[in-house]
Scaffold this active site. Structure first.
Site, PDB file in Angstrom:
ATOM      1  N   HIS A 123      -3.365  -1.178  -3.729  1.00  0.00           N
ATOM      2  CA  HIS A 123      -3.913  -0.242  -2.731  1.00  0.00           C
ATOM      3  C   HIS A 123      -3.712   0.571  -3.920  1.00  0.00           C
ATOM      4  O   HIS A 123      -2.600   1.396  -3.740  1.00  0.00           O
ATOM      5  CB  HIS A 123      -4.155  -0.084  -1.680  1.00  0.00           C
ATOM      6  CG  HIS A 123      -4.265  -0.957  -0.800  1.00  0.00           C
ATOM      7  ND1 HIS A 123      -4.404  -0.560   1.034  1.00  0.00           N
ATOM      8  CD2 HIS A 123      -4.720  -1.940  -0.446  1.00  0.00           C
ATOM      9  CE1 HIS A 123      -5.055  -1.214   1.386  1.00  0.00           C
ATOM     10  NE2 HIS A 123      -4.941  -2.421   0.836  1.00  0.00           N
ATOM     11  N   SER A 167       1.205  -1.363  -0.041  1.00  0.00           N
ATOM     12  CA  SER A 167       0.390   0.376  -0.106  1.00  0.00           C
ATOM     13  C   SER A 167       0.719   1.451   0.043  1.00  0.00           C
ATOM     14  O   SER A 167       1.697   1.501  -1.228  1.00  0.00           O
ATOM     15  CB  SER A 167      -0.786   0.120   1.484  1.00  0.00           C
ATOM     16  OG  SER A 167      -1.497   0.936   1.009  1.00  0.00           O
ATOM     17  N   ASP A 195      -4.730  -4.967   6.086  1.00  0.00           N
ATOM     18  CA  ASP A 195      -5.096  -5.098   5.125  1.00  0.00           C
ATOM     19  C   ASP A 195      -3.790  -6.602   4.875  1.00  0.00           C
ATOM     20  O   ASP A 195      -2.278  -6.015   5.293  1.00  0.00           O
ATOM     21  CB  ASP A 195      -4.866  -4.716   3.666  1.00  0.00           C
ATOM     22  CG  ASP A 195      -5.555  -5.716   2.680  1.00  0.00           C
ATOM     23  OD1 ASP A 195      -6.136  -6.404   3.237  1.00  0.00           O
ATOM     24  OD2 ASP A 195      -5.556  -4.813   1.828  1.00  0.00           O
TER      25      ASP A 195
END
Length: 404
Positions: free
Chosen positions: A61, A34, A153
């Site tokens: 992401h 991310s 995540d």
């Protein structure tokens, strides 16, 4: 490991293309990233040979508002083909696949499956979603790598990969530009290797190369039986837990994974390492006690508990006495709190004022301590309905705290 190290996706059918089997990857490596992840990905591929025989899937992401340039950017750091994933695309060796923006991705029959993200269903967790799918499809040939990023995540996906015997790596928190994701993964206690990203490719190849063919169901050689007993003795001495009655095949798979991670090829040498290293005894203990759980896990079972078990429990017991529930093997507490929510809801709907006591126990002390704090990552929003999150939890930044 299983028989050899050649990967055959679960349920896959023989291809009509004569040369297609030659393109099957030996392992599928999923890299979750991310914020700050681009630098980590570039460094990873800078140090990775182009002919590993593995496939690499990047789950990042991505902003839904901007065109992604990841194909062009990563192509500067590897000679492998770098492609944006498309629906039904077959996973092949020595290829890098990138998740498109605004998309969740899974894998089935050796092919990538894409679906649009739905923001109304809570936080987007594409890394968890792909890791879990990867674990189901490829089992011991699945590798999950958690790189720089905020939030948690990947945390649930790490558990799924470990449950099926796969390998998990995480970027060193001190190196990661944003340490939230690596820190959450490491906090599970299930990460096999924590490394600076530049060291990951070499360590990954070393672990994979140590794979030796032996059927999962094969008993240990007779010469190993005494050594296996010694393993149980060493672990019990440190943890006070006796694993000698565990299923032999399960124990051996976990031991073999630890041997691969430590690049130890002889069983006796691994026993010697266990004897000398308290850290390795703890690591094997955690490997054998993988606590895979989540709120309302096994929806059908919890539906039956809600509709049949809880009503019976209240109707057939003395209304003047407290209700006592014992949750064994509670892991990090999700099942116990799930039952607490269901019983609270049952009582409130019917105006029942009765004391409820829920006891939760597990032989993993760290898991119990974690559950006792009642603090869980935001990813639980994928398992707990919004109304229950609002009623039974208090949000604190990127975590949820169970209400007293």
């Amino acid at each position: 490991m299983g028989e050899g190290c050649a990967l055959t996706p679960a349920g896959s059918q023989p291809s009509e293309e004569p040369s297609s089997d030659a393109r099957l990857p030996s392992y599928v490596v999923a890299l979750g990233a991310s914020a700050g992840g681009l630098e980590a990905l570039e460094a990873f591929f800078d140090h990775l040979p182009v002919d590993t025989g593995m496939a690499f899937v990047v789950i990042q992401h991505l902003s839904p508002d901007y065109k992604s340039l990841m194909v062009e950017l990563l192509s500067r750091h590897t000679k492998m083909p770098v492609v944006r994933a498309e629906m039904g695309m077959r996973i092949e060796r020595d290829t890098v696949y990138l998740i498109p923006p605004k998309t969740n991705m899974t894998v089935g029959q050796g092919r990538l499956i894409l679906s649009q993200q739905s923001p109304q269903f809570g936080p987007q967790l594409p890394i968890d979603i792909f890791f879990q799918s990867l674990a189901e499809e490829f089992g011991e040939q699945a590798v999950g790598i958690v790189l720089s990023g905020t939030g948690s995540d990947g945390m649930r996906g790490v558990r799924a990969i470990k449950e099926t015997g796969g390998l998990v790596l995480a970027q060193d928190e001190l190196q990661a530009k944003f340490d939230g994701m690596p820190r959450s993964a490491i906090a599970t206690g299930l990460v096999d290797l924590v490394l600076p990203v530049e060291q990951m490719p070499a360590e990954l190849l070393a672990v994979v190369s140590s794979c030796e063919p032996r059927p999962n169901s094969a008993p240990p050689p007779k010469s190993d039986e005494q050594q296996l007993a010694r393993v149980f003795e060493l672990v019990k001495r440190q943890t006070n837990v006796d694993f000698s009655l565990y299923k032999p095949a399960t124990v051996l798979r976990r031991i073999e994974r630890r041997m691969q991670v430590n690049q130890v090829h002889d069983f006796k040498d691994y026993v010697r390492l266990l004897d000398q290293s308290g850290r390795e005894r703890t690591s094997l203990y955690k490997e054998l006690l993988i606590g895979v759980t989540k709120f309302f896990r096994d929806a059908e079972a919890f539906r039956l508990v809600e509709e049949r078990v809880i009503p019976t429990m209240f109707e057939e017991t003395n209304s003047q006495e407290p209700v006592r529930i014992w949750v064994t093997a509670c892991s990090t507490g999700e099942e116990a709190y799930s039952l607490a929510m269901l019983t609270r809801e049952y009582c409130d709907v019917r105006g029942i004022d009765r004391e409820i006591k829920i006891f939760a126990t597990d032989i993993d002390r760290e898991a119990v301590d974690f559950g006792a704090t009642g603090i869980y990552p935001e990813s639980i929003a994928a398992d707990v309905p919004t109304d229950r999150l609002q009623r039974f939890f208090t949000r604190k930044k990127d975590q949820f705290q169970v209400n007293r």
